[in-house]
Design an enzyme around this catalytic site. Structure first.
Site, PDB file in Angstrom:
ATOM      1  N   SER A 129     -68.111  24.808 -31.471  1.00 30.85           N
ATOM      2  CA  SER A 129     -68.361  23.396 -30.696  1.00 30.85           C
ATOM      3  C   SER A 129     -68.607  23.833 -29.390  1.00 30.85           C
ATOM      4  CB  SER A 129     -67.119  22.673 -30.756  1.00 30.85           C
ATOM      5  OG  SER A 129     -65.976  23.397 -30.413  1.00 30.85           O
TER       6      SER A 129
ATOM      7  N   GLY B 208     -51.807  16.352 -37.365  1.00 23.10           N
ATOM      8  CA  GLY B 208     -51.813  16.260 -36.098  1.00 23.10           C
ATOM      9  C   GLY B 208     -50.980  17.084 -35.171  1.00 23.10           C
ATOM     10  N   PRO B 209     -51.286  17.031 -33.852  1.00 21.73           N
ATOM     11  CA  PRO B 209     -50.554  17.935 -32.905  1.00 21.73           C
ATOM     12  C   PRO B 209     -49.297  17.744 -33.009  1.00 21.73           C
ATOM     13  CG  PRO B 209     -51.733  16.253 -31.818  1.00 21.73           C
ATOM     14  CD  PRO B 209     -52.202  16.190 -33.053  1.00 21.73           C
TER      15      PRO B 209
ATOM     16  N   LYS C  96     -60.478  15.360 -28.511  1.00 18.42           N
ATOM     17  CA  LYS C  96     -61.350  15.719 -27.541  1.00 18.42           C
ATOM     18  C   LYS C  96     -61.636  14.865 -26.567  1.00 18.42           C
ATOM     19  CE  LYS C  96     -63.712  19.515 -30.266  1.00 18.42           C
ATOM     20  NZ  LYS C  96     -64.982  20.202 -30.635  1.00 18.42           N
TER      21      LYS C  96
ATOM     22  N   GLY D 216     -45.537  16.679 -31.552  1.00 17.78           N
ATOM     23  CA  GLY D 216     -44.941  15.710 -30.826  1.00 17.78           C
ATOM     24  C   GLY D 216     -45.436  14.428 -30.960  1.00 17.78           C
ATOM     25  N   VAL D 217     -46.350  13.964 -31.911  1.00 19.20           N
ATOM     26  CA  VAL D 217     -46.880  12.710 -31.878  1.00 19.20           C
ATOM     27  C   VAL D 217     -45.954  11.865 -33.081  1.00 19.20           C
ATOM     28  CG1 VAL D 217     -49.130  13.586 -31.553  1.00 19.20           C
ATOM     29  CG2 VAL D 217     -48.559  13.535 -33.759  1.00 19.20           C
ATOM     30  N   GLY D 218     -45.153  12.430 -33.509  1.00 16.58           N
ATOM     31  CA  GLY D 218     -44.249  11.706 -34.442  1.00 16.58           C
ATOM     32  C   GLY D 218     -44.214  11.618 -35.847  1.00 16.58           C
ATOM     33  N   LYS D 219     -44.858  12.951 -36.412  1.00 14.38           N
ATOM     34  CA  LYS D 219     -45.013  13.081 -37.705  1.00 14.38           C
ATOM     35  C   LYS D 219     -43.882  12.860 -38.615  1.00 14.38           C
ATOM     36  CE  LYS D 219     -47.276  16.940 -37.411  1.00 14.38           C
ATOM     37  NZ  LYS D 219     -47.165  17.202 -35.766  1.00 14.38           N
ATOM     38  N   THR D 220     -42.778  13.850 -38.000  1.00 18.45           N
ATOM     39  CA  THR D 220     -41.553  14.015 -38.724  1.00 18.45           C
ATOM     40  C   THR D 220     -40.675  12.926 -38.385  1.00 18.45           C
ATOM     41  OG1 THR D 220     -41.585  16.417 -38.358  1.00 18.45           O
ATOM     42  CG2 THR D 220     -39.440  15.476 -39.008  1.00 18.45           C
TER      43      THR D 220
END
Length: 814
Positions: free
Chosen positions: A720, A380-381, A763, A383-387
């Site tokens: 796209s 994911g992009p 998107k 800053g979304v909380g992966k780490t």
């Protein structure tokens, strides 16, 4: 060190009582500080100089008469010596040779000439420069001096002949004795022998500062006698050790000599040997039989070799790694499903798929104890909380957590380690992480897996295949350990922004969980629960001093950030907290000692409530416009949707028409090959539908078309944007504007079919963030709508189309 005939001649001139001018005896010279070396007149010595001031001093001397003042530092560790860090007496020296080295240093050859004393410092920058006075040495003669010279020569001869007793010292070549015998000047003899002796710098400096040749000879003779006494002590220690050990054990001479020296000094203490200590640690480590056998084999090799053998250091380091690894240490999983879910909810808002997968893992572990650790990949992009959710997973499971960043790693040995044949070899980063975690079942996060590189040293992603394969990692082989280590109980979590750069073989071994961007309501809740309290604490504030109104947070999200995650939102909140902290700190003195008249309690600063009307005063002009992507509708401009490693985003496509004869298609904006081909397909479709669009079918014969995608510094690619380019071209040719509240995405074919694309959820969220409320999507992407939050779907009108005619009808109203 070799002597110089010219220096000897100058020394004779200095010692001869001739008349000289004051300018000859006093000079201003650049200063060259020397570490751990005392130069005596007559010495010719090469030096490697790397300090900037010293190099400048040498250059200045070469522009004059090539003469410098060489003086010894009192402390060799001082990198920028000042006058107080240098001795007062040194030598004038002539630079006879200079060579520039590849690393920026210079190698110079100095020929020491005469003793000199610092009178005063002439300058400090850009290099040290001092006024020095040439020192006269007091000549010596007579029978006593002659006897002293013979005694010094004999003592020096004995030291040279017996120097092998102390192998740690620098060896003096026997050939120098020929030079010593040929010297008949007392001062020169003392200087020459003093320069060769392995004695302390302070002692040599004292000899340099002694101007009386007879006194210098006497000091040197006493020093030589001291060296002979030390040599005799060493000889007696060695003889006693060799006699006790016998011929059969001579290979242990170094070890026994060390013991004898410790006994002589009264420092020897009985203790456990290295062999016994390692054997005890091996028994306690709980190693598998195969590993234990290898460890004992290496221990046997260590026991049979001398203590100071170079190979012994390698074996000790290897055994240290083996006994330090957690072969049998593990933490017990917390199998309370409700508690684990509560911990995950406490630390993160949303991310339901990830939380559900962790609870499922715990449920399986509760039913079967032999379940292998999963290999999860969060995509994911930023800053979304992966780490951060990796740490929460470890806390929920009751396991240790270790994070390894793979960004920029290009060497296979970083993963699998170096073989022990290399100097300084170490295990790979995975084994190092297991040792750091201290258990064999930690939560191991491999961050930024998509940033791995590859070069001539190997491909790190290929080295990860074994570690991340549940069928193979039960016996992971590290090049350094050369014994298998079981990684099957490790819970590996990988993170990536994009999967495009991850090799297919590695991707096949991972369970991929997509992280999409947050919607506005989720960001508001995250800010309320986590971001604001965190920043209040970090900036020394509390909820009693500062609070954020929901309207202010929404304004920050809409007009000061545009991102999939919440990092920039946290930075803006932190910026406001810092400004409020400054106000509170500047007025805190007004409240210290002040008491409330009614209650008698100490008065507190007033509460700062940040509302939407206050945000601009703290952060300045808004950076983004919330609402329509374009302020107005005009022909030739269409809004598309793109998916990047930072999440979804909107992009404008601009088309301009120009008179021409060939109907050229000009493409700018740093477009990739796929996007260029998509633009060609869009133009062909528009040409085939020219009449139905109200466009002159022969427009291509007299019009050139320029397609530009703004943000030209950012590379763009992918199919796209095909329908967006087609809409912009059709709008420019038909003079009909595309609705500014419409955004679209989809690949276009020559027949006008709209094919599915990726990143639909991201998107649509990007369009929602930008205030666009009408989105055109491919019909075949209908199944992806289930992932979009219901709140967003209720605020957006979606049009699912299968042909470009439908999309143009919506966008142009044709």
């Amino acid at each position: 060190m070799p002597r110089s005939s010219r220096s000897s001649q100058r020394k004779e001139e200095a010692e001869t009582p001739t008349t000289t001018t004051s300018s000859r005896r006093t000079q201003v010279l650049p200063v060259v500080p020397v570490r751990e070396l005392v130069l005596f007149p007559g010495m010719v010595v090469p030096l490697l100089l790397g300090r900037e001031k010293t190099i400048r001093a040498v250059h200045q001397a070469l522009h004059r008469d090539s003469t410098v003042f060489a003086v010894t530092q009192k402390d060799s560790l001082v990198d920028d010596p000042q006058p107080d860090d240098l001795y007062q007496v040194g030598v004038t020296a002539e630079i006879t040779q200079m060579t520039y080295m590849p690393d920026g240093t210079i190698r110079v050859t100095l020929e020491a000439c005469e003793r000199a004393r610092v009178l005063q410092l002439a300058q400090r920058d850009p290099f040290l420069c001092a006024r020095v006075a040439i020192l006269r040495t007091k000549p010596a003669a007579g029978a006593r001096v002659e006897a002293m010279m013979r005694g010094v020569v004999d003592a020096f001869d004995e030291v040279v002949q017996n120097q092998g007793v102390r192998p740690s010292e620098k060896t003096i070549p026997p050939e120098v004795l020929m030079n010593v015998v040929s010297i008949d000047d007392p001062s020169e003899l003392a200087d020459y022998i003093a320069s060769l002796l392995p004695i302390r710098t302070e002692v040599k400096q004292d000899l340099l500062e002694t101007l009386d040749a007879a006194e210098r000879l006497e000091k040197l003779y006493m020093r030589l006698q001291r060296e002979l006494e030390i040599i005799e002590v060493h000889r007696s220690i060695r003889n006693r050790v060799e006699k006790e050990m016998g011929d059969a054990q001579k290979e242990f001479i170094l070890r026994e000599e060390l013991k004898a020296i410790q006994e002589e000094l009264g420092e020897h203490e009985a203790g456990v040997s290295d062999t016994d200590r390692y054997r005890s640690l091996i028994e306690e480590a709980g190693m598998p039989d195969e590993v234990k056998e290898r460890a004992l084999s290496e221990l046997g090799r260590l026991d049979r070799m001398p203590y100071a053998a170079p190979e012994g250091v390698v074996i000790r380091s290897y055994l240290d790694w083996l006994v330090a690894l957690p072969w049998s240490k593990r933490t017990e999983d917390v199998l309370d499903l409700e508690k684990a879910a509560r911990i995950l909810d406490e630390d993160h808002y949303g991310l339901e798929k990830v939380k559900e997968r962790v609870v499922e893992f715990l449920a399986v572990r509760k039913l079967t104890r032999d379940h292998k650790g999963p290999i999860l990949c969060f995509v994911g992009p930023p800053g979304v909380g992966k780490t951060s959710i990796g740490k929460s997973i470890a806390r929920a499971l009751g396991r240790r957590f270790h994070r390894l960043s793979l960004g920029g790693v290009r060497d296979e040995a970083e993963i699998r380690g170096h073989r022990r044949t290399y100097v300084g070899a170490l295990p790979g980063r995975i084994i190092q992480g297991i040792r750091t975690a201290g258990t064999r079942n930690p939560v191991f996060m491999l961050d930024e897996i998509d940033k791995l590189g590859a070069d001539f040293r190997g491909d790190p992603s290929a080295a990860l295949l074994e570690a991340l394969d549940p069928e193979q990692n039960t016996a992971f082989s590290d090049h350094y350990l050369e014994v298998p280590f079981d990684l099957s109980e490790v819970m590996f979590i990988l993170t990536a922004n994009l999967l495009d750069t991850v090799p297919p073989a590695l991707r096949d071994r991972m369970e991929i969980i997509q992280f999409s961007g947050y919607i506005e309501d989720e960001k508001v809740e995250i800010a309320r629960r986590f971001l604001v309290p965190k920043q209040l604490k970090e900036n020394g504030l509390s909820a009693d001093v500062l609070c954020f109104d929901e309207s202010a947070v929404r304004l920050l999200i809409r007009e000061y950030t545009r991102e999939a995650g919440v990092r920039n939102l946290e930075r803006e909140i932190a910026s406001i907290c810092r400004k409020v902290a400054r106000k509170v700190a500047s007025k805190s003195d007004s409240y210290v000692g002040t008491q409330d008249s009614g209650t008698g309690a100490q008065a507190r600063p007033p509460v700062h409530v940040v509302r939407d009307s206050d945000v601009r005063s703290y952060l300045g002009v808004p950076r983004f416009s919330y609402g329509r992507a374009e302020t107005g509708s005009e022909p030739g401009i269409a809004t598309g949707l793109v998916y990047t490693e930072c999440g979804g985003d909107i992009v404008s496509v601009e088309v301009a028409l120009m008179p021409g004869e060939k109907g050229n298609l000009i493409l700018t904006g740093q477009l990739g090959d796929v996007m260029k081909e998509s633009a060609q397909a869009a133009l062909t479709y528009v040409r085939s539908r020219a009449e139905s669009l109200g466009v002159d079918p022969q427009f291509y014969s007299k019009t050139d078309i320029h397609v530009h995608v703004p943000a030209g510094a950012v590379p763009k690619d992918g199919p796209s944007a095909g329908i967006t380019i087609a809409a912009a071209i059709a709008s420019a040719l038909s003079k009909k504007p595309v609705r500014s509240d419409v955004a679209m995405t989809g690949e276009i074919t020559l027949r006008g079919r709209i094919l599915p694309v990726g990143g639909v959820k991201e998107k649509v969220l990007a369009a929602h963030r930008a205030g666009i409320r009408t989105v055109v999507l491919p019909k075949e992407n209908e199944s992806a709508l289930e992932e979009i939050p219901p709140d967003v779907l209720r605020q957006i009108t979606l049009h699912l189309v299968s042909h470009a005619d439908e999309a143009l009808s919506i966008a142009l109203g044709v």
